[in-house]
Design a protein around this motif. Structure first.
Motif, PDB file in Angstrom:
ATOM      1  N   PRO A   1      -1.880   3.898  -0.018  1.00 19.36           N
ATOM      2  CA  PRO A   1      -1.063   2.851  -0.628  1.00 19.36           C
ATOM      3  C   PRO A   1       0.404   2.972  -0.221  1.00 19.36           C
ATOM      4  CG  PRO A   1      -1.577   4.550  -2.242  1.00 19.36           C
ATOM      5  CD  PRO A   1      -2.334   4.900  -0.991  1.00 19.36           C
ATOM      6  N   THR A   2       1.045   1.812  -0.036  1.00 22.54           N
ATOM      7  CA  THR A   2       2.487   1.785   0.259  1.00 22.54           C
ATOM      8  C   THR A   2       3.253   1.101  -0.869  1.00 22.54           C
ATOM      9  OG1 THR A   2       2.326  -0.328   1.435  1.00 22.54           O
ATOM     10  CG2 THR A   2       2.043   1.679   2.735  1.00 22.54           C
ATOM     11  N   THR A   3       2.528   0.700  -1.924  1.00 25.53           N
ATOM     12  CA  THR A   3       3.152   0.197  -3.150  1.00 25.53           C
ATOM     13  C   THR A   3       2.581   1.014  -4.297  1.00 25.53           C
ATOM     14  OG1 THR A   3       1.444  -1.451  -3.643  1.00 25.53           O
ATOM     15  CG2 THR A   3       3.249  -2.161  -2.211  1.00 25.53           C
ATOM     16  N   ALA A   4       3.194   0.889  -5.470  1.00 25.10           N
ATOM     17  CA  ALA A   4       2.697   1.621  -6.635  1.00 25.10           C
ATOM     18  C   ALA A   4       2.331   0.591  -7.696  1.00 25.10           C
ATOM     19  CB  ALA A   4       3.754   2.603  -7.145  1.00 25.10           C
TER      20      ALA A   4
ATOM     21  N   SER B   1     -18.420  -2.410  -6.385  1.00 33.47           N
ATOM     22  CA  SER B   1     -19.514  -1.448  -6.280  1.00 33.47           C
ATOM     23  C   SER B   1     -18.933  -0.054  -6.104  1.00 33.47           C
ATOM     24  CB  SER B   1     -20.396  -1.769  -5.067  1.00 33.47           C
ATOM     25  OG  SER B   1     -21.263  -0.680  -4.796  1.00 33.47           O
ATOM     26  N   PRO B   2     -19.564   0.947  -6.743  1.00 33.39           N
ATOM     27  CA  PRO B   2     -19.128   2.338  -6.500  1.00 33.39           C
ATOM     28  C   PRO B   2     -19.193   2.702  -5.012  1.00 33.39           C
ATOM     29  CG  PRO B   2     -20.621   2.251  -8.377  1.00 33.39           C
ATOM     30  CD  PRO B   2     -20.619   0.875  -7.769  1.00 33.39           C
ATOM     31  N   HIS B   3     -20.042   2.022  -4.249  1.00 30.27           N
ATOM     32  CA  HIS B   3     -20.149   2.312  -2.811  1.00 30.27           C
ATOM     33  C   HIS B   3     -18.883   1.920  -2.051  1.00 30.27           C
ATOM     34  CE1 HIS B   3     -24.247   3.423  -3.467  1.00 30.27           C
ATOM     35  NE2 HIS B   3     -24.624   2.197  -3.791  1.00 30.27           N
ATOM     36  N   LEU B   4     -18.012   1.119  -2.684  1.00 32.01           N
ATOM     37  CA  LEU B   4     -16.784   0.686  -2.015  1.00 32.01           C
ATOM     38  C   LEU B   4     -15.612   1.646  -2.257  1.00 32.01           C
ATOM     39  CD1 LEU B   4     -16.897  -3.182  -2.643  1.00 32.01           C
ATOM     40  CD2 LEU B   4     -17.654  -1.898  -0.626  1.00 32.01           C
ATOM     41  N   LEU B   5     -15.812   2.671  -3.081  1.00 32.01           N
ATOM     42  CA  LEU B   5     -14.743   3.659  -3.299  1.00 32.01           C
ATOM     43  C   LEU B   5     -14.341   4.298  -1.966  1.00 32.01           C
ATOM     44  CD1 LEU B   5     -16.037   5.520  -6.458  1.00 32.01           C
ATOM     45  CD2 LEU B   5     -13.798   4.442  -6.267  1.00 32.01           C
ATOM     46  N   ALA B   6     -13.036   4.467  -1.768  1.00 34.56           N
ATOM     47  CA  ALA B   6     -12.570   5.180  -0.573  1.00 34.56           C
ATOM     48  C   ALA B   6     -13.088   6.621  -0.599  1.00 34.56           C
ATOM     49  CB  ALA B   6     -11.045   5.173  -0.521  1.00 34.56           C
ATOM     50  N   ASN B   7     -13.325   7.192   0.579  1.00 36.45           N
ATOM     51  CA  ASN B   7     -13.739   8.595   0.649  1.00 36.45           C
ATOM     52  C   ASN B   7     -12.603   9.526   0.275  1.00 36.45           C
ATOM     53  OD1 ASN B   7     -15.414   6.896   2.540  1.00 36.45           O
ATOM     54  ND2 ASN B   7     -16.644   8.750   2.448  1.00 36.45           N
ATOM     55  N   ALA B   8     -11.378   9.108   0.540  1.00 33.37           N
ATOM     56  CA  ALA B   8     -10.205   9.845   0.064  1.00 33.37           C
ATOM     57  C   ALA B   8      -9.037   8.880  -0.038  1.00 33.37           C
ATOM     58  CB  ALA B   8      -9.855  11.000   1.010  1.00 33.37           C
ATOM     59  N   ALA B   9      -8.216   9.094  -1.058  1.00 31.78           N
ATOM     60  CA  ALA B   9      -6.964   8.352  -1.207  1.00 31.78           C
ATOM     61  C   ALA B   9      -5.838   9.316  -0.876  1.00 31.78           C
ATOM     62  CB  ALA B   9      -6.822   7.839  -2.636  1.00 31.78           C
ATOM     63  N   ILE B  10      -4.918   8.878  -0.033  1.00 33.61           N
ATOM     64  CA  ILE B  10      -3.785   9.713   0.363  1.00 33.61           C
ATOM     65  C   ILE B  10      -2.529   9.076  -0.221  1.00 33.61           C
ATOM     66  CG2 ILE B  10      -2.481  10.653   2.308  1.00 33.61           C
ATOM     67  CD1 ILE B  10      -5.103  10.516   3.944  1.00 33.61           C
ATOM     68  N   LEU B  11      -1.936   9.758  -1.219  1.00 29.87           N
ATOM     69  CA  LEU B  11      -0.801   9.204  -1.957  1.00 29.87           C
ATOM     70  C   LEU B  11       0.478   9.925  -1.546  1.00 29.87           C
ATOM     71  CD1 LEU B  11      -3.136   8.013  -3.606  1.00 29.87           C
ATOM     72  CD2 LEU B  11      -1.878   8.569  -5.686  1.00 29.87           C
ATOM     73  N   ASP B  12       1.286   9.242  -0.766  1.00 27.38           N
ATOM     74  CA  ASP B  12       2.529   9.823  -0.257  1.00 27.38           C
ATOM     75  C   ASP B  12       3.706   8.983  -0.761  1.00 27.38           C
ATOM     76  OD1 ASP B  12       4.700  10.735   1.171  1.00 27.38           O
ATOM     77  OD2 ASP B  12       3.634  10.871   3.087  1.00 27.38           O
ATOM     78  N   PRO B  13       4.491   9.522  -1.720  1.00 31.31           N
ATOM     79  CA  PRO B  13       5.606   8.746  -2.258  1.00 31.31           C
ATOM     80  C   PRO B  13       6.587   8.267  -1.190  1.00 31.31           C
ATOM     81  CG  PRO B  13       5.392  10.857  -3.414  1.00 31.31           C
ATOM     82  CD  PRO B  13       4.336  10.822  -2.357  1.00 31.31           C
ATOM     83  N   GLU B  14       6.651   8.989  -0.066  1.00 27.66           N
ATOM     84  CA  GLU B  14       7.562   8.566   1.005  1.00 27.66           C
ATOM     85  C   GLU B  14       7.171   7.189   1.562  1.00 27.66           C
ATOM     86  OE1 GLU B  14       7.774  11.791   3.812  1.00 27.66           O
ATOM     87  OE2 GLU B  14       8.884  13.064   2.425  1.00 27.66           O
ATOM     88  N   LEU B  15       5.879   6.830   1.487  1.00 34.14           N
ATOM     89  CA  LEU B  15       5.446   5.523   1.994  1.00 34.14           C
ATOM     90  C   LEU B  15       5.899   4.380   1.086  1.00 34.14           C
ATOM     91  CD1 LEU B  15       1.779   6.085   3.287  1.00 34.14           C
ATOM     92  CD2 LEU B  15       3.934   6.218   4.563  1.00 34.14           C
ATOM     93  N   THR B  16       6.316   4.694  -0.151  1.00 34.22           N
ATOM     94  CA  THR B  16       6.763   3.626  -1.063  1.00 34.22           C
ATOM     95  C   THR B  16       8.283   3.528  -1.131  1.00 34.22           C
ATOM     96  OG1 THR B  16       6.841   5.022  -3.066  1.00 34.22           O
ATOM     97  CG2 THR B  16       4.728   4.002  -2.521  1.00 34.22           C
ATOM     98  N   ARG B  17       8.979   4.428  -0.420  1.00 34.88           N
ATOM     99  CA  ARG B  17      10.446   4.479  -0.543  1.00 34.88           C
ATOM    100  C   ARG B  17      11.136   3.226  -0.039  1.00 34.88           C
ATOM    101  NH1 ARG B  17      13.120  10.200   0.824  1.00 34.88           N
ATOM    102  NH2 ARG B  17      12.393   9.650   2.882  1.00 34.88           N
ATOM    103  N   SER B  18      10.512   2.545   0.952  1.00 45.40           N
ATOM    104  CA  SER B  18      11.177   1.373   1.527  1.00 45.40           C
ATOM    105  C   SER B  18      10.880   0.095   0.734  1.00 45.40           C
ATOM    106  CB  SER B  18      10.747   1.195   2.989  1.00 45.40           C
ATOM    107  OG  SER B  18       9.342   1.062   3.062  1.00 45.40           O
ATOM    108  N   MET B  19      10.075   0.191  -0.326  1.00 49.59           N
ATOM    109  CA  MET B  19       9.783  -1.003  -1.136  1.00 49.59           C
ATOM    110  C   MET B  19      11.060  -1.531  -1.771  1.00 49.59           C
ATOM    111  SD  MET B  19       6.583  -1.221  -3.741  1.00 49.59           S
ATOM    112  CE  MET B  19       6.730   0.456  -4.280  1.00 49.59           C
ATOM    113  N   PRO B  20      11.362  -2.829  -1.587  1.00 56.30           N
ATOM    114  CA  PRO B  20      12.558  -3.377  -2.236  1.00 56.30           C
ATOM    115  C   PRO B  20      12.415  -3.411  -3.759  1.00 56.30           C
ATOM    116  CG  PRO B  20      11.339  -5.096  -1.069  1.00 56.30           C
ATOM    117  CD  PRO B  20      10.679  -3.794  -0.732  1.00 56.30           C
ATOM    118  N   ALA B  21      13.554  -3.598  -4.440  1.00 55.75           N
ATOM    119  CA  ALA B  21      13.566  -3.509  -5.910  1.00 55.75           C
ATOM    120  C   ALA B  21      12.595  -4.486  -6.559  1.00 55.75           C
ATOM    121  CB  ALA B  21      14.990  -3.749  -6.429  1.00 55.75           C
ATOM    122  N   PHE B  22      12.543  -5.738  -6.076  1.00 52.25           N
ATOM    123  CA  PHE B  22      11.646  -6.715  -6.705  1.00 52.25           C
ATOM    124  C   PHE B  22      10.195  -6.260  -6.621  1.00 52.25           C
ATOM    125  CE2 PHE B  22       8.465 -10.034  -6.042  1.00 52.25           C
ATOM    126  CZ  PHE B  22       8.472 -10.628  -7.304  1.00 52.25           C
ATOM    127  N   LEU B  23       9.791  -5.800  -5.431  1.00 53.12           N
ATOM    128  CA  LEU B  23       8.400  -5.382  -5.234  1.00 53.12           C
ATOM    129  C   LEU B  23       8.088  -4.131  -6.064  1.00 53.12           C
ATOM    130  CD1 LEU B  23       6.145  -6.630  -3.623  1.00 53.12           C
ATOM    131  CD2 LEU B  23       6.594  -5.006  -1.782  1.00 53.12           C
TER     132      LEU B  23
END
Length: 380
Positions: A142-145, A170-192
């Protein structure tokens, strides 16, 4: 034997600043040789793919980029992604972005070995019975929170046949792993940051007061709300604050884990605002949430009072309505549908669409179509 409840919390989650650099290792763990990167133009334009690209290269994994996902995804985005996956010979989906690329990533996996029209998989008509475990693996970054789609088991897409936002679950659609890196959300503007943060809050709050018995979801929802109260305003006002960014990523992830219990009327009101008027989903939730809290006060008063305290308000349902309004104002979001550019003339159609939306079925207080219309009225 009484009524049975089934509880499930299976996703592997890699969390922390710099976690995106683990993408190559996680892909290798899944035996991947060539990945399809499902994302949008915004993510690529913001340079967020750079650390992921470096880690794939280091792990010896090649990739193809599909960045054709729209902000409110449509069916064509899924079909185009499926074609890109097949033509590139990919064996893994890496979805990067807000809820839209993550949802499309899940539905691209579905389309590889499941060949019915997407409408037949609609959760509202029991389409989940056609979804098997035969899907390629997926990593979600994810790049948003906001949506928490990285740990969710559904994809939402506007279908061609009915032009309606449709949930495929469906449970079959769950990602095999979620990678949560706060650095990927740093560029989100204030409104978003503000709008996606209110989406996370709405997921937690609606799940907590939803009908049904799910103590694990309730506990996670409360902790998610506590995180929103502590970190959302900081993340909006100081975008580089990695602790606040990380706190909101946790809140979003917890919201999506919690709402497997169910959502409520706020989401039924929000969905048509997006499909009819292009309103950002998080903003649509923020605009409708106080009215829905007031509507639910008589049946969920004690729980709303608890939520209020976590958001810094008085321990009462009215306090909760006020606390949500105050938070919305502090983070700079508009307070009425009029301010958000929604015309009053479409109320009847919006009410019809909201009533058709399945989310309000788990609302603690039952909603008629007229109730939903009156809730829209209260938001102008």
């Amino acid at each position: 034997m009484g009524h049975l409840s089934i509880w499930s919390f299976p996703t592997r989650i890699v969390f922390g600043a710099g976690a995106a650099k683990q993408t190559g290792a996680e892909a290798a763990r899944l035996g991947s040789k060539h990945a399809l990167v499902v994302t949008d133009k915004g993510v690529m334009g913001a340079g967020l793919f750079a650390p992921i690209e470096a880690s794939l290269r280091e792990a010896g994994i090649t990739w193809t980029i599909f960045d054709g996902v729209l902000g409110n995804p449509i069916e064509a985005n899924v079909h185009d992604g499926v074609r890109a996956f097949q033509e590139s010979g990919a064996d893994l989906v890496i979805a990067i972005g807000g809820g839209s690329p993550l949802d499309v990533g899940k539905l691209v996996r579905l389309g590889i070995h499941h060949h019915r029209p997407l409408a037949e998989y609609d959760d509202a008509i029991g389409g989940d019975r056609y979804i098997t475990a035969n899907v390629p693996p997926m990593l979600a970054l994810p790049t948003t929170a906001g949506t928490g789609s990285e740990v969710g088991r559904s994809g939402v897409v506007t279908l061609d046949v009915n032009h309606r936002k449709t949930v495929i679950f469906s449970p079959h659609l769950l990602a095999n792993a979620a990678i949560l890196d706060p650095e990927l959300t740093r560029s989100m503007p204030a409104f978003l940051t503000a709008a996606t943060g209110m989406d996370a809050l709405t997921h937690c709050l609606e799940a907590y007061v939803a009908k049904g018995d799910h103590p694990m979801a309730d506990g996670i929802a409360l902790e998610g709300i506590r995180h929103v109260g502590r970190y959302l305003e900081r993340a909006v006002k100081h975008g580089v604050d990695l602790e606040a960014r990380g706190g909101m990523m946790k809140a979003a992830m917890m919201g999506a884990v919690a709402f497997q219990k169910g959502l409520g009327a706020c989401h039924s009101l929000a969905h048509p605002l997006s499909s009819e008027h292009g309103t950002h989903h998080g903003l649509a939730n923020a605009l409708c949430l106080p009215a829905v809290c007031a509507f639910n006060a008589e049946v969920a008063g004690a729980r709303l009072a608890e939520v209020s305290v976590l958001l810094g308000g008085e321990a009462s349902p009215a306090g909760c309505v006020e606390a949500v309004r105050r938070l919305r104002e502090r983070i700079g979001l508009p307070g009425t549908l009029t301010q958000a550019g929604v015309p009053r003339g479409n109320l009847d159609r919006l009410a019809d669409l909201a009533f058709q939306d399945a989310c309000h079925q788990s609302n603690p207080r039952p909603c008629t179509r007229d109730d939903l219309r009156a809730l829209y009225e209260a938001c102008f």
